[in-house]
Design a protein around this motif. Structure first.
Motif, PDB file in Angstrom:
ATOM      1  N   UNK A 201       0.813  -1.209   0.000  1.00 39.05           N
ATOM      2  CA  UNK A 201       0.000   0.000   0.000  1.00 39.05           C
ATOM      3  C   UNK A 201       0.848   1.260   0.000  1.00 39.05           C
ATOM      4  N   UNK A 202       1.911   1.264   0.791  1.00 37.53           N
ATOM      5  CA  UNK A 202       2.807   2.419   0.841  1.00 37.53           C
ATOM      6  C   UNK A 202       3.487   2.633  -0.503  1.00 37.53           C
ATOM      7  N   UNK A 203       3.932   1.548  -1.139  1.00 33.89           N
ATOM      8  CA  UNK A 203       4.615   1.661  -2.427  1.00 33.89           C
ATOM      9  C   UNK A 203       3.697   2.235  -3.498  1.00 33.89           C
ATOM     10  N   UNK A 204       2.492   1.718  -3.595  1.00 35.88           N
ATOM     11  CA  UNK A 204       1.556   2.195  -4.615  1.00 35.88           C
ATOM     12  C   UNK A 204       1.208   3.664  -4.400  1.00 35.88           C
ATOM     13  N   UNK A 205       1.075   4.069  -3.154  1.00 28.88           N
ATOM     14  CA  UNK A 205       0.726   5.466  -2.875  1.00 28.88           C
ATOM     15  C   UNK A 205       1.833   6.417  -3.311  1.00 28.88           C
TER      16      UNK A 205
END
Length: 451
Positions: A201-205
């Motif tokens: 989730x952090x990477x995609x954001x």
């Protein structure tokens, strides 16, 4: 030239409303980052297995060392951009974006190539139970792919801040970090992917943030302007100045993140319970830092502009305004969490034993956040002046004399209180050494450490 105006002809007078608007925009944008992290912590903290919370804390320590070491991309970009704006140098603005953006993309690709050695070296230095390390591996493997986006976002943020474009900074944070909350709600809360879901989730954001930032630049005709200045991009003397400033900021940042990583590692050596409690307290420290950094970012933008236009009187006013506001915010956070620890920390975890442990050490927030507020604000001030050597020397001295000796004693005596005293020493050392350098920075000559 009127001392109240710069080369651009824009008013140089510092008003609270003008400072406040940029500071509030920065605070709101900064607030989205810790809120996203707190959502992750809350999801992981309410899972039956507490190892996921500890594992993400360990992996985050590695990312802090790697990504914060590239913090010079944001810091160096803001100060130089603000000074270029103060001089009315439009071409220089786009050259800064071009050069620092190229460094960011190159650094991101290098991190991807070295992801396995970085992972193995990082976790080999961290002490934790096998289950905690396994959770940390899962988070790391999912998040590492955001490296190019993270570094380019640092440049975009610094460039917008240097031009006092607080609304754009706020838009980036709202969209990017809002998507982080949504992704992690999906991956952790709905799909149950735990630490791996938090990393993904952090990477995609980060990529969402990057696309929005690039879109804002393209909307201003940025592609044509970057093509226009591209032939001037390779300037040996200019690049030497960029790397000299970035080197000093890199050393400063590296000393700081190593100290925080060692704090987390020594916390894990004191047991999973202490690690979990210290992780929650550090979340509060980071949350308050994001608020205070909103003041520091505004200070940085105005300091660069006033220094670029040679307005020392406004620099003095800026120091009083930024310093008073920062300390007030720091103390407010510390007192609030000291008064209501059960309620506030209960939002982050349902493990009563962890909250009970937090209550033992929560008083350390008072000296850490008040001294840290001074240090963060002065970081912004000297970054705006591009006084890299001042920042480098202050942080290295604070880490070497204020943090590391006490941290080693804390490890030997297995004392969490001494570990928190070491972190207090780090903040105190930074505040005192930076305050010592302020008078010289207000003299007519260039500030110490200016490349």
């Amino acid at each position: 030239m009127n001392p109240k105006t710069g080369p651009s002809g824009l008013s140089e007078s510092l008003r609270f409303s003008r400072f406040g608007r940029l500071a509030v925009a920065n605070i709101l944008s900064n607030l989205m980052v810790p809120l996203a992290g707190l959502v992750d912590t809350a999801f992981l903290g309410h899972l039956d297995d507490i190892h996921h919370l500890g594992g993400v804390a360990l992996a985050t320590a590695i990312f802090n060392v790697v990504y914060w070491s590239f913090g010079f991309l944001r810091m160096g970009t803001t100060g130089t951009t603000a000074q270029a704006r103060g001089r009315g140098d439009g071409v220089g603005l786009w050259l800064i974006l071009l050069r620092n953006g190229a460094v960011a993309l190159g650094g991101g690709l290098l991190i991807l190539l070295l992801q396995v050695p970085i992972r193995e070296a990082g976790f080999s230095l961290l002490q934790a139970e096998a289950a905690v390390k396994a959770a940390g591996y899962a988070f790391y493997n999912a998040r590492i792919w955001d490296a190019p986006a993270v570094l380019l976002n640092l440049v975009l943020l610094g460039w917008f801040l240097g031009q006092e474009q607080g609304r754009r900074v706020l838009v980036l944070s709202l969209i990017g970090n809002g998507s982080n909350v949504l992704f992690n709600s999906l991956f952790i809360g709905y799909l149950g992917w735990a630490s791996a879901g938090a990393g993904l989730g952090t990477a995609l954001s980060q990529y969402v943030t990057m696309l929005v930032g690039v879109g804002l630049i393209l909307r201003d005709g940025g592609f044509a302007k970057l093509r226009q200045v591209a032939p001037q991009g390779w300037d040996r003397q200019a690049l030497k100045g960029v790397f000299s400033l970035n080197r000093d900021i890199l050393i400063r940042t590296f000393a700081l993140v190593i100290s925080l990583a060692l704090f987390t590692n020594l916390s894990s050596a004191l047991g999973t319970q202490t690690l979990a409690a210290n992780t929650l307290l550090l979340q509060v420290v980071m949350l308050s830092a994001y608020f205070i950094d909103g003041i520091a970012f505004a200070t940085e933008s105005f300091a660069g502009r006033y220094y670029g236009s040679g307005n020392r009187a406004e620099l003095r006013r800026l120091l009083w305004l930024g310093g008073g506001t920062s300390v007030g915010l720091g103390l407010t956070f510390a007192l609030t969490f000291n008064l209501f620890p059960q309620t506030l920390f209960g939002l982050l975890t349902s493990h009563k034993t962890v909250i009970d442990t937090v209550e033992i050490y929560v008083r350390w927030l008072l000296p850490i956040l008040s001294l840290g507020a001074i240090a963060y604000m002065l970081d912004g001030y000297f970054l705006g002046l591009t006084a890299g050597k001042v920042l480098r020397n202050a942080t290295v001295l604070a880490a070497g004399m204020g943090f590391f000796p006490l941290a080693m004693v804390a490890q030997r005596l297995e004392s969490p209180h001494l570990l928190w005293l070491a972190l207090t020493g780090l903040m105190a050392g930074r505040a005192v050494t930076l305050l010592w350098a302020v008078p010289k920075s207000l003299q007519p000559d260039p500030p110490p450490g200016t490349p």
